[in-house]
Motif scaffolding. Sequence first.
Motif, mmCIF file in Angstrom:
data_model
loop_
_atom_site.group_PDB
_atom_site.id
_atom_site.type_symbol
_atom_site.label_atom_id
_atom_site.label_comp_id
_atom_site.label_asym_id
_atom_site.label_seq_id
_atom_site.Cartn_x
_atom_site.Cartn_y
_atom_site.Cartn_z
ATOM 1 N N GLU A 1 0.693 -1.051 -0.069
ATOM 2 C CA GLU A 1 -0.114 0.321 -0.446
ATOM 3 C C GLU A 1 0.884 1.341 0.065
ATOM 4 O O GLU A 1 0.110 2.219 -0.625
ATOM 5 C CB GLU A 1 -0.988 -0.254 1.342
ATOM 6 C CG GLU A 1 -1.506 -0.981 1.079
ATOM 7 C CD GLU A 1 -3.327 -0.838 2.153
ATOM 8 O OE1 GLU A 1 -2.311 0.201 3.288
ATOM 9 O OE2 GLU A 1 -3.844 -1.466 2.263
ATOM 10 N N LEU B 1 -9.443 10.055 -2.100
ATOM 11 C CA LEU B 1 -8.634 9.461 -2.156
ATOM 12 C C LEU B 1 -7.540 10.294 -2.426
ATOM 13 O O LEU B 1 -6.409 9.479 -1.582
ATOM 14 C CB LEU B 1 -9.346 8.616 -3.751
ATOM 15 C CG LEU B 1 -7.643 7.767 -4.233
ATOM 16 C CD1 LEU B 1 -7.124 6.774 -3.313
ATOM 17 C CD2 LEU B 1 -8.327 7.235 -5.636
ATOM 18 N N ALA C 1 -7.803 8.734 -8.395
ATOM 19 C CA ALA C 1 -8.710 10.163 -7.957
ATOM 20 C C ALA C 1 -8.379 10.754 -9.622
ATOM 21 O O ALA C 1 -9.896 11.371 -9.248
ATOM 22 C CB ALA C 1 -7.603 10.686 -7.068
ATOM 23 N N SER D 1 0.509 14.820 -6.543
ATOM 24 C CA SER D 1 -0.998 14.929 -5.576
ATOM 25 C C SER D 1 -1.026 16.381 -4.695
ATOM 26 O O SER D 1 -2.311 16.138 -4.699
ATOM 27 C CB SER D 1 -0.566 13.934 -4.840
ATOM 28 O OG SER D 1 -0.112 12.696 -5.334
ATOM 29 N N GLU E 1 -6.094 11.481 1.354
ATOM 30 C CA GLU E 1 -6.167 10.427 2.337
ATOM 31 C C GLU E 1 -3.893 9.527 1.519
ATOM 32 O O GLU E 1 -2.574 8.941 1.610
ATOM 33 C CB GLU E 1 -5.990 9.029 2.050
ATOM 34 C CG GLU E 1 -7.752 9.125 2.821
ATOM 35 C CD GLU E 1 -8.523 7.900 2.299
ATOM 36 O OE1 GLU E 1 -8.311 7.042 1.624
ATOM 37 O OE2 GLU E 1 -9.792 7.835 2.976
ATOM 38 N N THR E 2 -3.773 9.717 0.212
ATOM 39 C CA THR E 2 -2.723 9.483 -0.905
ATOM 40 C C THR E 2 -1.586 10.079 -0.586
ATOM 41 O O THR E 2 -0.235 9.805 -0.209
ATOM 42 C CB THR E 2 -3.100 8.986 -1.867
ATOM 43 O OG1 THR E 2 -3.659 8.342 -2.690
ATOM 44 C CG2 THR E 2 -1.443 8.800 -2.723
ATOM 45 N N GLU F 1 -15.391 11.352 -3.757
ATOM 46 C CA GLU F 1 -14.292 10.720 -3.671
ATOM 47 C C GLU F 1 -13.037 11.115 -3.656
ATOM 48 O O GLU F 1 -12.071 9.823 -3.825
ATOM 49 C CB GLU F 1 -14.891 9.407 -4.730
ATOM 50 C CG GLU F 1 -16.284 8.303 -4.183
ATOM 51 C CD GLU F 1 -17.103 7.837 -5.124
ATOM 52 O OE1 GLU F 1 -16.120 6.375 -4.935
ATOM 53 O OE2 GLU F 1 -17.718 8.424 -5.464
ATOM 54 N N ALA G 1 -2.650 5.272 -7.202
ATOM 55 C CA ALA G 1 -4.405 6.355 -6.069
ATOM 56 C C ALA G 1 -4.271 7.333 -6.676
ATOM 57 O O ALA G 1 -5.414 8.112 -7.096
ATOM 58 C CB ALA G 1 -3.583 5.814 -4.565
ATOM 59 N N THR G 2 -3.626 8.201 -6.995
ATOM 60 C CA THR G 2 -3.800 9.793 -7.221
ATOM 61 C C THR G 2 -3.836 9.591 -8.798
ATOM 62 O O THR G 2 -5.477 10.540 -9.377
ATOM 63 C CB THR G 2 -2.985 10.522 -7.329
ATOM 64 O OG1 THR G 2 -1.450 10.383 -6.168
ATOM 65 C CG2 THR G 2 -2.131 11.874 -7.912
#
Length: 198
Positions: A4, A32, A17, A54, A35-36, A28, A13-14
């Motif tokens: 993770e 995301l 998003a 990010s 958090e990332t 959402e 993850a970015t």
Amino acid sequence: MLGEEHPKTLLTATALAIRLAAVGRLDEAVVLVEETLKVQRRVLGDEHPNTLISASYLAKQLAAVGRVGEAVVLGEETLECRRRVLGLEHPDTLSTAHNLAIRLAQVGRVGEAVVLGEETLECRRRVLGLEHPDTLSTAHNLAIDLADAGRVREARVLGEETLEGRRRLLGEGHPETQRTARWLESLGAKPERPEAGE
């Protein structure tokens, strides 16, 4: 399995998003990328290129969901880091500066938006050229800010230059060309704000 907290997992993850926002799932996307970004800052550090990607994206999305004040703070932090890490004329630095100028104007800091917009336009013209789409976008936004600051003559001149550049580059029917034309039309006979002391 990368885990993770692996840099590639975080970058993915970015990217997710970004795709969530593209299909209208802005809330959402913000959660995301928030958090990332927290994990990236802890694992990679504040000045890692992926962390800055990010942070810049989160600032843009915070504004999109109405959290403009937070977007300004994050944009200012990100611009400072990008200038230090990438330099004043790196395209990512200029993109962050462009977006921050928009947010500054949105929160009523028009004078600061004008200064940053002027700096960004000068750099983009030098680095990208006079008629690069990003240069013309910065010019369009600066013209709006100049008008809001009462510098209507300068705004009109810059707006007309931008319109001509967009016509040559994009064509008369392009949405960005039409946007600049509509703005100039709306500027109409807006009076110049008198200088202090006049």
